[in-house]
Design an enzyme around this catalytic site. Structure first.
Site, PDB file in Angstrom:
ATOM      1  CG  HIS D  62      -1.007  -6.516  -9.707  1.00  7.77           C
ATOM      2  ND1 HIS D  62       0.207  -7.458 -10.010  1.00  7.77           N
ATOM      3  CD2 HIS D  62      -0.748  -5.664  -8.589  1.00  7.77           C
ATOM      4  CE1 HIS D  62       0.963  -7.788  -8.682  1.00  7.77           C
ATOM      5  NE2 HIS D  62      -0.257  -6.391  -7.725  1.00  7.77           N
ATOM      6  CB  SER D  85       1.157  -6.861 -15.151  1.00  6.19           C
ATOM      7  OG  SER D  85      -0.016  -7.525 -14.216  1.00  6.19           O
ATOM      8  CB  SER D  90      -1.285  -9.983 -11.105  1.00  2.61           C
ATOM      9  OG  SER D  90      -0.706  -8.973 -12.370  1.00  2.61           O
ATOM     10  CG  ASP D 139       2.015  -3.131  -7.170  1.00  7.92           C
ATOM     11  OD1 ASP D 139       2.408  -3.779  -6.522  1.00  7.92           O
ATOM     12  OD2 ASP D 139       1.050  -3.431  -6.529  1.00  7.92           O
ATOM     13  CD  GLU D 205      -0.369   0.330  -5.273  1.00 10.22           C
ATOM     14  OE1 GLU D 205      -1.682   1.486  -6.159  1.00 10.22           O
ATOM     15  OE2 GLU D 205      -1.492  -0.718  -5.046  1.00 10.22           O
ATOM     16  CG  ASN D 230       1.964  -0.188   1.584  1.00  9.42           C
ATOM     17  OD1 ASN D 230       1.265  -0.676   0.642  1.00  9.42           O
ATOM     18  ND2 ASN D 230       3.224  -0.122   2.807  1.00  9.42           N
ATOM     19  CE  LYS D 235      -1.563  -0.195  -1.410  1.00  8.81           C
ATOM     20  NZ  LYS D 235      -1.132  -1.656  -1.015  1.00  8.81           N
ATOM     21  CG  ASP D 239      -4.935  -2.884  -1.580  1.00  9.49           C
ATOM     22  OD1 ASP D 239      -4.892  -3.674  -1.817  1.00  9.49           O
ATOM     23  OD2 ASP D 239      -3.902  -1.467  -2.181  1.00  9.49           O
ATOM     24  CG  ASN D 240      -1.512  -3.221   2.497  1.00  8.24           C
ATOM     25  OD1 ASN D 240      -1.912  -2.883   1.508  1.00  8.24           O
ATOM     26  ND2 ASN D 240       0.060  -3.263   2.909  1.00  8.24           N
ATOM     27  CB  CYS D 244      -5.269  -9.219   2.162  1.00  9.12           C
ATOM     28  SG  CYS D 244      -3.959  -9.361   1.170  1.00  9.12           S
ATOM     29  CG  HIS D 350       7.958 -10.335  -1.346  1.00  4.36           C
ATOM     30  ND1 HIS D 350       8.437  -9.313  -1.401  1.00  4.36           N
ATOM     31  CD2 HIS D 350       8.996 -10.743  -0.499  1.00  4.36           C
ATOM     32  CE1 HIS D 350       9.260  -9.161  -1.132  1.00  4.36           C
ATOM     33  NE2 HIS D 350      10.526 -10.038  -1.010  1.00  4.36           N
ATOM     34  CG  HIS D 404      -6.768  -6.831  -2.951  1.00  6.76           C
ATOM     35  ND1 HIS D 404      -6.087  -5.957  -2.373  1.00  6.76           N
ATOM     36  CD2 HIS D 404      -6.674  -8.069  -2.310  1.00  6.76           C
ATOM     37  CE1 HIS D 404      -5.429  -6.413  -1.679  1.00  6.76           C
ATOM     38  NE2 HIS D 404      -5.675  -7.565  -1.952  1.00  6.76           N
ATOM     39  CB  SER D 412      -4.882   1.374  -3.609  1.00  8.50           C
ATOM     40  OG  SER D 412      -5.295   0.548  -2.363  1.00  8.50           O
ATOM     41  CD  GLN D 416      -0.292   4.300  -6.832  1.00  7.00           C
ATOM     42  OE1 GLN D 416       0.810   5.681  -7.772  1.00  7.00           O
ATOM     43  NE2 GLN D 416       0.697   3.571  -6.889  1.00  7.00           N
TER      44      GLN D 416
END
Lengths: 485, 485, 485, 485
Positions: D62, D85, D90, D139, D205, D230, D235, D239-240, D244, D350, D404, D412, D416
């Site tokens: 993204h 991207s 995104s 990603d 990720e 991930n 991460k 992040d998740n 969110c 997803h 995010h 995250s 990386q």
């Protein structure tokens, strides 16, 4: 109490505080059964085939109402059971009475001395001349410890004639353990060896007990197979987290009636137990400060809006201190001296050494006033200011309240039953070596599934097509082993 | 218990459960003092001038540890005090013992019969031949009720010679009230008239008691001035809300040890008490459903993510039912029959008539099993299924736990002290007529201010310029009377 | 923009940013209608009888999508409407375009200068030679202010020939108001007098606007009846609280994309707006510190686990500062200098004078970098460190986001419609004098009731017996006037 | 857009929407840098030694402001970078412009067609004649997929002369992939083979991308080493979850302005993403219902007070539907038909196949009205009732908001950078085979540690004695690999 074993009319041994509380215990056991669907499902599923027929099980695990339902699940599956508590304050005397009267040999009461505690542990392991138990249900690892120390001493004695010297350690409790073993050596120098021979395995449910097992595995000293029940998701992410979220405020309220809202609370450690405690305190309106050594857990605390500081930063401004670390020397007497008048200090993590009880007890001029059992005010001579210590530094949820509620214990204990079944069923197959195992994920998922109906949940079913798309079986397990939930 | 008044060595009257608990009570009173900064500030500010010198105060208010600190604040300011509890289950016997021994005449114990309850109320009002009290501290209005009914009966008796007929009412409790008055009439037909003469006023702290006072004011039957302490912001928005948020889960846990997380809970009523209960249950992990008659409160519940349904909609799927309405006939026996096995039913709102206890007790074939005091399982003959009723339908936080914590009670009771001072100081000025008054806002703000330091707060000070800009005095009050907080 | 009034093909006047956005506006208006059940119910209930037939309504209220649904409710009930925004940044241009094209005369665009702003206000009040509006819908009181100042100036002019002197004030905005009035005096010295004559009344919906009205009432200068819509429970306890709980994070996210979790946020003021903001920030994972002058509100914050400190205590450690006080001079440039780099400063309370924008703009050497409209970084020369100011210190939820969501505005605006109807229906009965009124509680409850169905709620109905027991009518109102919710 | 590569004055290739937004992008990048302490620490620690000197890195991720800071961290460490991207909606065009102008070759814009999307991916992998990149930052795995499919096709082509047939699949997107490969085969039948040769490895990720990698590892088809970023705790559990929790309400608000409070929201899936979404919705005042296939996650939801039902149970009563499953076919057109008018349907999990977009688009008589980009109302012919679909079923937080926030992305992306460094530094040591690896725990802890200072945290230090007691090094790592946080 006079340490004399008593017997029921049917000849079963026991030692409890007050047998007249058995009826009361029975009523509460019946209430708990309704809240423990996992255990009751085990009775329904496995009871008819009596899989534990012939198995002797010794348990060393807080003798509460919930444990009573566990014990009677084991006996309903055919086992013979002997039990002691794994904490001097955690026994519920009415639960002990009901079980002693109706189901199993129990040696436990609330408020044991350390001497009494280890006497009870010995009794629970004492199955008479034929050796010890086939299986152990352990919590904290004290039953396992006694056997390992016993075997070590017997081997040394056989080789060298030397007996353990209690004075070789500073640790008051370990002195008692060595004394017991030393005294036993004289009368029966093969007792623990025979136990070891007979033992099929142990299932252990605490972080602390599991750590000991992994250390023994690493050292090559583990004497029998062990199943690590603590690291079942349905144990550590439920009992440790949601159990403590429930029982921490329960213990605080029963012990002190203090208003939590508006207070500053310090939670030492932000693991599963710490997360549950911090959540409970925050929700009750406290301002929560976390202390952590692990930067990942610290960052989790920050993401929840909690401040992360050191104990030194906040020791003089907080109202409530809770240790949850599983480590020692967290709150020292020098911290306690600096606290506000009537600051509350308690431990819900591990042994009483999270709090420097020894330093407190031996502080020159300190004065102890017992408000009520398990609630003591300690006054420092310099400041005339007091702090309130719960359960003498031991687990406050068990010492000051009744431990975790039935529903979440049903998750933990269903894991225990499944682990015991697994060890027993595979006792002759060689599946389990002298190592530490966790339960496979499909059993973990099964434990969860047994608890959904009671809460009215409807699970979604994966189609074959969807299951293939994410590469899992339709019936699970649904997650890879490293998944963190 | 034999209803005989006892006397201390100094000659003060009392009737309590167990005088040997006085030391334990004293220790807990000392802990509570640290948590009650408002009351302790009153002692510091007003103690030296002894404003209550010569005043006789009767209190009818849960005889708890917190109330003990209130009583000793009144005596520290010079008052002579007699006390009874306003609920048959709410007395903490160690608190009663400590006060009886050290400070005031107490007539209260946990688990009074209704007969005993009203005997205690009479004793608390009985100051000997010189008439009754100068001031009343009331909770629920029973002391006020007894005087009003007594005066009414005496006037009728004087006019017509008729005495009250207990059989004129179905209400079992009111039959007792009428009996007491009737029996008293014979020996002293002017007792309540003399009380009325002497009485300077009452301060009342509950929604229910205040409602009675406003009705009497509306009917023109109020016999003396009343200060409505309930509607001080620092009472209703604190004690009712945050007090119940604390004490509802406390009561549930002590009575049943049930896990709240995952359960479906119904809270009947979403006033201040209901808001506190719903918040506590939601935070503990329950799914909360609210029942309401008032669309505004219903919309508030919805904005907090709570479902608003009728009791009929959810009666058979919920696990916990809590009434908070201040009304009657909320949960009827027909509802209870439809509940799940071991559903918990309790009241934290008002009198035991929120729950249809009469309907339950007289249900044909119903069976009551007392698990422990205040925790009963009632089994219906049709289903063999049981529900668990707490505190016999009376206030469960007082019956099953220890009521609200000290800190929030300090807010309520500081309002009581200020109200009592106001009534007493103005007793000869005619400032207060036979009406119901609320405390002025600057006193309400003062009560709050007295509680900030304990929690480490720093208040911002308005500049003169800012104060002018929003048209308030620099030192407050800061809000218009209609402000809702 | 050239300040020239334009006309639709049907001859209706307007001035908006971009008429081509009308279709987009219409689509969003249609979405909003589904979320505004109170307004749509008004259309259903009152539309057929056209109660506003013949009424001219001027509105000065943020020209958003939600306001568009309000305007079209007024026109659906028969009114003719002219509208301007009450904030230079709050107009949503597509909403303005749709209304200008389809329903009412609109003079509003996002990003007006102050000069333009007051020109728009004049236009909205300008109904041509026949005088002004019959009714005013006001937000913040600017339309009301202009008329009152106009009338005052005209009276002075008539008496003394003196015209207002813009230089008599330091306030830049008030200079513009005086200039407009002065310039108008020359061409029409009776304009505002005629408006006053015609005006039936105003309904006002903000804390600030209402305060002005009560001051005028107290001073005896109020020229027409006013209904205080702000203090309807369904306004202040919903729009102010839940509206801001929604729109504060919305504004922060759209303006800065900053992660709220883990940050330290200071909320100045803990009234309804501050409560909503603090709740939103806490829930998003910030650590929230409240500043307060009122000890009661401060104690409420503490009970929710929020720290109460002064701005000085925390100015250099916080990340986000939000003013909600309704007062002025809350965050001064001297505070801003001490803040961390990229600290966010914003106002959701009241006028831009909550933040010392003048001090900031005139700070020697300060540098302003506009990241995007309504998001400016101001860099201090000494530290090279910047702070981020949202919406130039004006209401950030309207400047940086789209204001409050439709559902909660439906509550507020239904109160507005009901108030307007009440004023209009009673215009000849003398029911309303030149005073400030609140709506009766049964109308407040009605507004709430209109919003329950959309959220799937079932209200419980009181039996007659229960209603009598608590002395309320079965159909409400259910609470005494002083009830605080 | 015409698919023609453009060049900067320095000759670097790019294709972005609007180069004039580069300044705006730069300003926001500078703000983000302050919020991304992990990345900025990498620049400080590693920048001087230029570890990526000579490395070509292709990213498919993204193209947002946060990614811009990642890209410029890679270039600051010496890398040459090309970027596209990984989602058609995104890209933030100002971020793309700033990077294209200042730092790296970028091929990305908001609102690509699928055709354009894969053209961009090709361009990012096209390093000219010398083969492809050395490293890939992936990603979702599209860059990795293209190479694997390309290699497969080239091998087949070499062996059999057969080219891929786009008609061999129903999947519209995969048809495009096959077409691109087929067309490329003609001009250069060794392109992907050369890429494979050069490639040192990929770091990935997302849950979805990682799943693909493990499948390839299991099948033995993985062509180069891969690091699973991930499953770093810093991460997936940040992040998740927290990402969110922030971006779901952000996307809902920007797209629809809908009030979340009071609504019924369904969250499909209760993994980390679902947990974050459910928490955000609950905190905003929605009533949240979870659908789950996994009994453990379901039980977690229940413990948080969320209802667990199937989609069928609630499809016609909910207001907001969010998919977070990582699976396909979660909300089908048959579900959508039964939804309430203006129900909101969105995906944050997803690919767009979580929602049956194909079924919706091809539903007979369905009508699509675009309210604004990424916000469509779809009207069913039978009911005239519409649902609102966000971002055409693709990730709504990126399509409707800005993804995010910087701080959590810093966690995250620091993973990386560390993963890329690890792959590059070990490129000649053979440490990494063609397998999937996770980063060692001490690096995970390091990532967390780099983010604590910004939030004002003080970490506690373990004493040697304490470390020994729990058998960990003083400096960590502190937890066993299976620990779940």
């Amino acid at each position: 109490m006079a340490l004399v074993v008593e017997k029921t009319t049917t000849g079963r041994e026991y030692k409890v505080k007050d047998m007249s509380q058995a009826d009361f215990g029975r009523l509460e056991i019946e209430l708990a059964e309704v809240e423990m669907p996992g255990l009751m499902s085990c009775r329904t599923e496995f009871g008819p085939s009596q899989p534990f027929k012939g198995a002797r099980i010794t348990g060393s695990l807080h003798m509460t109402i919930q444990t009573a339902v566990l014990i009677e699940t084991l006996t309903a599956l055919g086992a013979e059971v002997r039990w002691c508590s794994c904490n001097i304050f955690s026994t519920q005397d009415h639960a002990a009475a009901a079980i002693a009267r109706d189901s199993a040999a129990v040696f436990a009461w609330k408020g044991e001395t350390l001497q009494e505690y280890w006497w009870c542990t010995e009794r629970a392991l004492d199955w008479g001349p034929g050796g010890g138990p086939d299986l152990i249900v352990d919590d904290g690892g004290d039953a396992t410890l006694l056997i390992h120390e016993g075997v070590k001493a017997e081997e040394e004695y056989e080789k060298t004639g030397k007996v353990p010297d209690p004075n070789s350690t500073d640790n008051a409790e370990f002195q008692i353990v060595l004394t017991i073993i030393r005294d036993g050596l004289k009368s029966d120098p093969k007792k623990y060896a025979r136990m070891k021979e007979r033992l099929v395995g142990v299932s252990e449910e605490t972080t602390t007990g599991v750590k000991r097992l992994y250390q023994m595995q690493a050292n090559g000293t583990l004497l029998f197979p062990a199943i690590n029940v603590n690291d079942s998701v349905t144990k550590s992410k439920f009992d440790n987290l949601y159990g403590c979220r429930h029982s921490l405020p329960d213990g605080l309220m029963r012990a002190t009636d203090v208003m939590i809202a508006g207070k500053v609370a310090v939670v030492a450690g932000y693991g599963d137990v710490g997360k549950g405690c911090a959540a409970a305190l925050k929700q009750a309106g406290a301002r929560v400060i976390v202390t952590e050594i692990d930067p990942i857990c610290a960052l989790q605390a920050l993401m929840e809006g909690l401040q992360v500081l050191t104990l030194e930063d906040v020791v003089s401004e907080a109202d409530i201190f809770v240790t949850t670390t599983g480590n020692k020397d967290i709150i020292m007497v020098d911290h306690m001296k600096k606290m506000k008048n009537n600051a509350i200090v308690c431990n819900i993590g591990h042994f009483d050494n999270e709090i420097d009880m020894l330093g407190l007890e031996t502080y020159p001029g300190v004065k102890r006033i017992t408000i009520k059992p398990q609630t003591d005010r300690w006054i420092f001579p310099e400041t005339k200011s007091g702090i309130i210590v719960l359960a003498e530094g031991r687990l406050m949820n068990l010492g000051c309240a009744t431990g975790h509620p039935s529903f979440v214990m049903s998750c933990s204990f269903t894991n225990q039953v499944i682990a015991q079944l697994e060890l027993w069923n595979e006792r002759k197959t060689g599946k389990y070596e002298k190592k530490v195992y966790v339960l496979p994920k499909h059993l973990d998922e099964k434990v969860a599934a047994l608890h959904l109906g009671k809460l009215g949940a409807n699970l979604t079913k994966l189609s074959k097509d969807q299951a293939d798309y994410i590469s899992v079986p339709v019936e699970g397990p649904y997650k890879p082993p490293h998944y963190r939930y």
